[in-house]
Design a protein around this motif. Structure first.
Motif: not given
Length: 287
Positions: A269-278
């Motif tokens: 989840a943290l990886v996917l959220f980071a990808l979304a923000f980036r």
């Protein structure tokens, strides 16, 4: 000069943290028809199961394997646990994908996303507000189901201990506490679906594509987990741990599976959220 002065005064009073308050975004999402429909479906499910048991009789044990379904009508606690059991694999995936996947993509499809950013709402603030509200509605949906199920179960089967199919029972107070733990774990395990949906929502202008993509990828994960030839590789799949919460409704709860499942889900989840923000920070928004 006066125009320049006015612009400077406006800029000096601007506070990025005050743009798009969570309260405003929450009210906007609560008023949407899809939110009301989704909550309505979850609230109706316990009534459907009660009618099904009334028509078909008490559930019978299926073969040699004993599950919570076999004791669904023993008490309200059992009935609530069964509602979570039958919905955790797919039904509860849908509101998470819907509330997190529709949020940004729907703004793009309405051509209102660029106007929000021109307000100006900082991109990180926009995503943060929508993500928090999406996760909040997802958690509310997961809490609604067992609460309604308990109320319906009390009326239909009475309040009593949670009867464990393999033997033993949990008193009503302990059972309620364990059900809270179960809901919390299901929510954490669904953060992967939330991350997928939210990331896809920042990549497409089609809300159905983001929601459907997240649900589809979640189903693929379930299918892969069923492939026993993968062996220990399945332990890295979030789907492998989605029913680890069953260990919490035992006389002596076992937490190792839930801890591993939580770690796997949070990592994805943290990886996917980071990808979304980036990705959204660099995206050329034209809709």
């Amino acid at each position: 000069m006066s125009t320049l002065t006015e612009r400077t005064e406006v800029a000096s009073g601007y506070r990025a943290g005050r743009t798009l308050p969570l309260r405003v975004e929450l009210v906007r999402q609560l008023k949407r028809r899809r939110t009301l429909v989704m909550f309505g479906i979850l609230a109706v499910l316990p009534f459907v199961l009660v009618v099904a048991f009334a028509i078909g009789g008490e559930p019978d044990a299926g073969g040699d394997r004993i599950t919570l379904m076999d004791s669904a009508t023993a008490s309200a606690a059992n009935f609530a646990a069964v509602n979570l059991f039958v919905s955790a694999g797919f039904l509860l995936v849908v509101p998470v994908a819907l509330f997190c996947g529709d949020t940004v993509a729907s703004e793009a499809s309405w051509s209102s996303l660029r106007y929000l950013l021109a307000a100006p709402v900082p991109r990180a603030r926009l995503l943060w507000s929508k993500l928090v509200v999406g996760l909040g509605l997802s958690l509310a949906a997961m809490m609604l189901l067992p609460v309604v199920a308990l109320a319906v179960g009390i009326a239909a089967y009475g309040w009593g201990p949670l009867q464990i199919p393999t033997g033993g029972a949990l008193d009503a107070g302990t059972a309620a506490q364990r059900l809270v733990v179960v809901v919390a774990f299901i929510f954490v395990s669904q953060l992967v679906t939330a991350g997928l949906a939210f990331w896809l929502s920042t990549k497409t202008d089609a809300p159905l594509g983001a929601v459907g993509g997240a649900v589809g990828l979640t189903i693929v994960g379930n299918v892969l987990d069923a492939v026993t030839a993968l062996g220990d590789w399945r332990h890295f799949l979030p789907a492998h741990w989605q029913f680890a919460w069953a260990d919490a409704v035992q006389p002596s709860p076992e937490w190792s599976g839930m801890i591993q499942g939580t770690a796997i889900s949070l990592t994805y989840a943290l990886v996917l959220f980071a990808l979304a923000f980036r990705g959204f920070a660099r995206k050329d928004v034209v809709s």
